[in-house]
Design a protein around this motif. Structure first.
Motif, PDB file in Angstrom:
ATOM      1  N   LEU A 173     -34.449 -49.720 110.689  1.00 50.02           N
ATOM      2  CA  LEU A 173     -33.519 -48.831 109.986  1.00 50.02           C
ATOM      3  C   LEU A 173     -34.219 -47.559 109.513  1.00 50.02           C
ATOM      4  O   LEU A 173     -33.645 -46.457 109.584  1.00 50.02           O
ATOM      5  CB  LEU A 173     -32.899 -49.567 108.792  1.00 50.02           C
ATOM      6  CG  LEU A 173     -31.903 -50.688 109.101  1.00 50.02           C
ATOM      7  CD1 LEU A 173     -31.436 -51.342 107.806  1.00 50.02           C
ATOM      8  CD2 LEU A 173     -30.711 -50.162 109.889  1.00 50.02           C
ATOM      9  N   GLN A 174     -35.454 -47.684 109.036  1.00 50.24           N
ATOM     10  CA  GLN A 174     -36.184 -46.498 108.572  1.00 50.24           C
ATOM     11  C   GLN A 174     -36.431 -45.522 109.721  1.00 50.24           C
ATOM     12  O   GLN A 174     -36.254 -44.304 109.570  1.00 50.24           O
ATOM     13  CB  GLN A 174     -37.513 -46.934 107.947  1.00 50.24           C
ATOM     14  CG  GLN A 174     -37.359 -47.606 106.583  1.00 50.24           C
ATOM     15  CD  GLN A 174     -38.672 -48.136 106.046  1.00 50.24           C
ATOM     16  OE1 GLN A 174     -39.542 -48.553 106.806  1.00 50.24           O
ATOM     17  NE2 GLN A 174     -38.795 -48.157 104.734  1.00 50.24           N
ATOM     18  N   ARG A 175     -36.828 -46.054 110.892  1.00 47.64           N
ATOM     19  CA  ARG A 175     -37.092 -45.160 112.024  1.00 47.64           C
ATOM     20  C   ARG A 175     -35.816 -44.454 112.477  1.00 47.64           C
ATOM     21  O   ARG A 175     -35.851 -43.258 112.816  1.00 47.64           O
ATOM     22  CB  ARG A 175     -37.701 -45.957 113.173  1.00 47.64           C
ATOM     23  CG  ARG A 175     -39.182 -46.257 112.992  1.00 47.64           C
ATOM     24  CD  ARG A 175     -39.801 -46.770 114.275  1.00 47.64           C
ATOM     25  NE  ARG A 175     -39.316 -48.107 114.615  1.00 47.64           N
ATOM     26  CZ  ARG A 175     -39.931 -49.224 114.217  1.00 47.64           C
ATOM     27  NH1 ARG A 175     -41.028 -49.155 113.484  1.00 47.64           N
ATOM     28  NH2 ARG A 175     -39.438 -50.399 114.557  1.00 47.64           N
ATOM     29  N   ARG A 176     -34.696 -45.180 112.494  1.00 48.17           N
ATOM     30  CA  ARG A 176     -33.463 -44.550 112.958  1.00 48.17           C
ATOM     31  C   ARG A 176     -32.988 -43.460 112.002  1.00 48.17           C
ATOM     32  O   ARG A 176     -32.483 -42.418 112.437  1.00 48.17           O
ATOM     33  CB  ARG A 176     -32.382 -45.616 113.123  1.00 48.17           C
ATOM     34  CG  ARG A 176     -32.514 -46.395 114.413  1.00 48.17           C
ATOM     35  CD  ARG A 176     -32.534 -45.423 115.619  1.00 48.17           C
ATOM     36  NE  ARG A 176     -32.887 -46.096 116.839  1.00 48.17           N
ATOM     37  CZ  ARG A 176     -32.014 -46.617 117.679  1.00 48.17           C
ATOM     38  NH1 ARG A 176     -30.736 -46.559 117.386  1.00 48.17           N
ATOM     39  NH2 ARG A 176     -32.418 -47.183 118.788  1.00 48.17           N
ATOM     40  N   LEU A 177     -33.128 -43.682 110.710  1.00 49.47           N
ATOM     41  CA  LEU A 177     -32.698 -42.653 109.770  1.00 49.47           C
ATOM     42  C   LEU A 177     -33.621 -41.435 109.838  1.00 49.47           C
ATOM     43  O   LEU A 177     -33.166 -40.291 109.717  1.00 49.47           O
ATOM     44  CB  LEU A 177     -32.663 -43.207 108.346  1.00 49.47           C
ATOM     45  CG  LEU A 177     -31.992 -42.303 107.304  1.00 49.47           C
ATOM     46  CD1 LEU A 177     -30.532 -42.039 107.689  1.00 49.47           C
ATOM     47  CD2 LEU A 177     -32.058 -42.915 105.918  1.00 49.47           C
TER      48      LEU A 177
END
Length: 658
Positions: A173-177
């Motif tokens: 989730l962190q990478r996608r945001l």
């Protein structure tokens, strides 16, 4: 429920530092607590939220409450309602929290909220796994004050859940945001990781047991209580109890479903992530269903266990695969007593328990009198004027005549029993097809071979006045009543002086009549014990309309019958339509009077009694009184036909039987 200020955590690392400081004696905290991790401008620190009802935080030094603290049914119902509701997020108060950037798309705002709540959630998982779990495990190994297995049972598979979220779900989730400008989608990520959320089923299913173990060992072991209280009082715990933290994994999967549903709603119609996000939502819904099913199973097992505690059952009857279909009070029609007795039934998917309420309810509330297996059980309605709403339950172990409080209740019981029977027969359909005989009269043969295999329906004592085998009248001293355990007939001691093994009674020798003894054992009776030739009055009372032209009770009036004016069971048989037989009881095998009706005159009764009528011929006079005028009319019509020589084979054959 996760408070809004706890959801605004920037990263997990700062909270881990707080946890590590709280575990080191004498160390000063190097970060603020959960409520001060990221304060909003102008936002004052709020006091810790109140604890949930039965899980209030206990401070160090307080004496634990006495008595077991188990998870209540109300708590489980409340939990289930929460899972089905959407009120999981608390909106920030106006002016207390900064909103999203003005130009930020709505779907990105939802993804940001998902990431922020995931960061806070991983921090709580770290608290459960690396602080509570590891500290209690270390104490159990060092002091031996409580078993290690208890600690592992309390926390179930929390380590696997923590590892999955900390090492896979949160980093993705962190990478996608961070790469939202180039890759504005999360549907593919959730699709890839959603199947792993089914591991929550094991945690949710164990939750009730874990709460009970936690309450028990907190009261039982001071070292256990000291470790839990020390961590709960730390700044990292946020003034919340261990039970409150343990509840968060149960709430997390429904939270994903709500956030992802909002994300799909915010996506533009032509967004490239719409199809993938919708598929991911379906997968999250499936995972949530697994959790809800686990909660439902937990509630079912708790309900089942409460029933077992009310019954005080032996170990061989306690089976977690059982399902309670119906329970409630009924009346048992006794073959000896006139008034029915109040009893209680528990119908499971595989057995019917016939119980007696305990007068002194210490421990179990009911005593199990009989267990009847559903396999092979039969149920049918009884046509009994004296006991309305009655039905018969016939099983291999016992046959019961029961009376419900109303017609609707009787129908409901019969439908529930029949549904259980049908379910068992459906499972055994293949087996029954394999063993079924090929002969056309197999069913007829099975009925005769059921003797000794199934508990019979006992004839009630008041239905007979004489032995149903030798036709000798009963009396209180020399010829008492007995029941044949094979056919259910009421017989005298001389006619039931035999024993035969009955399969439905575990092949134990039981009292049977002479006819059943000969059938079950194949023995030839001595000449003096064989049935003697029937006399003219030895004709069994035909109580059914298919066997008689007319039958009912009639009051016998006049000196001809004695001064007491008894009731008699009067029958005009189909195979002897010109004779009236009068019995003392419906099941008697010998009539005490027979009246050839040919040539008699049938007239209304004396003194203007609307229900009385008479038979008169050559000085012979018999007076009868029916229960109703309608019944009197049918009797007079039947006797007039017989007096004129009418038989069932001629025209004008009507149904006169009661």
């Amino acid at each position: 429920m996760e408070p809004a200020d706890e959801e605004k955590l920037a990263s997990v690392s700062s909270l881990v530092t707080v946890f590590e400081n709280s575990r080191t004696p004498g160390a000063e905290p190097r970060a603020h607590g959960l409520e001060d991790a990221h304060p909003c401008p102008g936002h004052r620190p709020q006091p810790p939220p109140p604890s949930l009802g039965p899980w209030e935080k206990q401070h160090v030094g307080e004496t634990p409450e006495s008595g077991p603290r188990s998870m209540s049914r109300r708590c489980l119902s409340s939990l289930k309602n929460k899972l089905s509701s959407g009120a999981w997020r608390r909106p920030c108060q106006p002016g207390t929290c900064p909103g999203p950037e003005p130009q930020e798309p709505e779907e990105k705002r939802v993804v940001r909220e998902l990431l922020e709540t995931e960061q806070a959630y991983v921090a709580r998982l770290h608290l459960l796994d690396q602080v509570f779990f590891q500290e209690l495990l270390r104490e159990a190994r060092g002091s031996k004050a409580f078993p290690e297995d208890v600690v592992r049972l309390i926390f179930s598979n929390i380590s696997s859940i923590h590892q999955f979220h900390a090492q896979f779900f949160l980093p993705e989730l962190q990478r996608r945001l961070e790469d939202w400008t180039t890759t504005p989608r999360i549907g593919d990520v959730i699709q890839k990781l959603a199947p792993f959320l089914k591991m929550y089923s094991e945690y949710v299913k164990n939750f009730g047991r874990a709460a009970e173990l936690l309450a028990t060992w907190t009261d039982k072991s001071p070292p256990f209580q000291e470790v839990v209280a020390r961590i709960q009082s730390s700044e990292a715990s946020g003034s919340l109890t261990l039970q409150h933290h343990m509840l968060e994994p149960v709430q997390r999967v429904p939270r994903y479903e709500l956030l992802l549903k909002e994300y799909v709603q915010k996506l533009p119609a032509q967004a490239p992530d719409r199809a993938a996000a919708q598929k991911a939502l379906d997968m999250i819904f499936s995972a949530a269903q697994h959790s809800n099913a686990a909660i439902a199973e937990m509630e079912r097992l708790q309900d089942l266990w409460e029933v077992y505690q009310r019954l005080g059952l032996d170990d061989d009857m306690v089976d977690p695969s059982n399902a309670l279909l119906r329970e409630g009070p009924v009346f048992k029609i006794s073959f000896r007593r006139r008034d029915p007795m109040e009893r209680y039934l528990f119908l499971f998917n595989n057995m019917l328990l016939y119980c007696v309420p305990r007068v002194i309810q210490v421990g179990a509330q009911f005593q199990v009198r009989t267990r009847i297996d559903v396999a092979g059980m039969k149920v049918r309605e009884l046509s009994d004027v004296e006991f309305p709403h009655s039905f018969l339950v016939s099983g291999k172990q016992r046959t019961l005549e029961l009376q419900a409080r109303s017609q609707e209740e009787m129908v409901s019981w019969m439908q529930a029993c029949q549904a259980a029977i049908d379910q068992i027969e459906k499972r055994n359909e293949t087996f029954k097809a394999a063993v079924q005989g090929a002969e056309g009269d197999a069913q007829e043969q099975l009925q005769s071979e059921e003797l000794g295999l199934r508990a019979p329906q006992w004839v009630r004592d008041k239905m007979v006045t004489m032995c149903m085998r030798c036709q000798e009248p009963f009396n209180a001293l020399t010829r008492r009543r007995h029941h044949c355990r094979a056919c259910g007939y009421v017989v005298c001691a001389r006619c039931s002086d035999y024993k035969a093994e009955l399969k439905y009674d575990d092949n134990r020798p039981s009292r049977v009549c002479l006819a059943c003894y000969a059938f079950l054992t194949g023995s030839v009776l001595p000449h003096d014990r064989q049935e003697r030739r029937r006399g003219i009055l030895e004709k069994g009372a035909s109580a059914g309309p298919d066997q008689s032209l007319m039958c009912s009770f009639l009051q016998l009036i006049g000196d001809k019958w004695g001064k007491s004016g008894p009731r008699g069971w009067c029958v005009i048989p189909r195979d002897d339509p010109l004779v009236l037989y009068v019995y003392a009881a419906p099941q008697d095998m010998r009539a005490h009077t027979s009246i050839p009706l040919l040539g008699y005159q049938v007239t209304p009764g004396p003194q203007g009694d609307p229900r009385a009528f008479q038979l008169q011929q050559s000085g012979q006079l018999y007076t009868f009184k029916a229960e109703t005028e309608e019944l009197k009319g049918r009797w007079m019509k039947a006797m007039e036909r017989a007096a004129s020589g009418w038989s069932p084979g001629v025209p004008d054959d009507g149904d006169l039987s009661d």
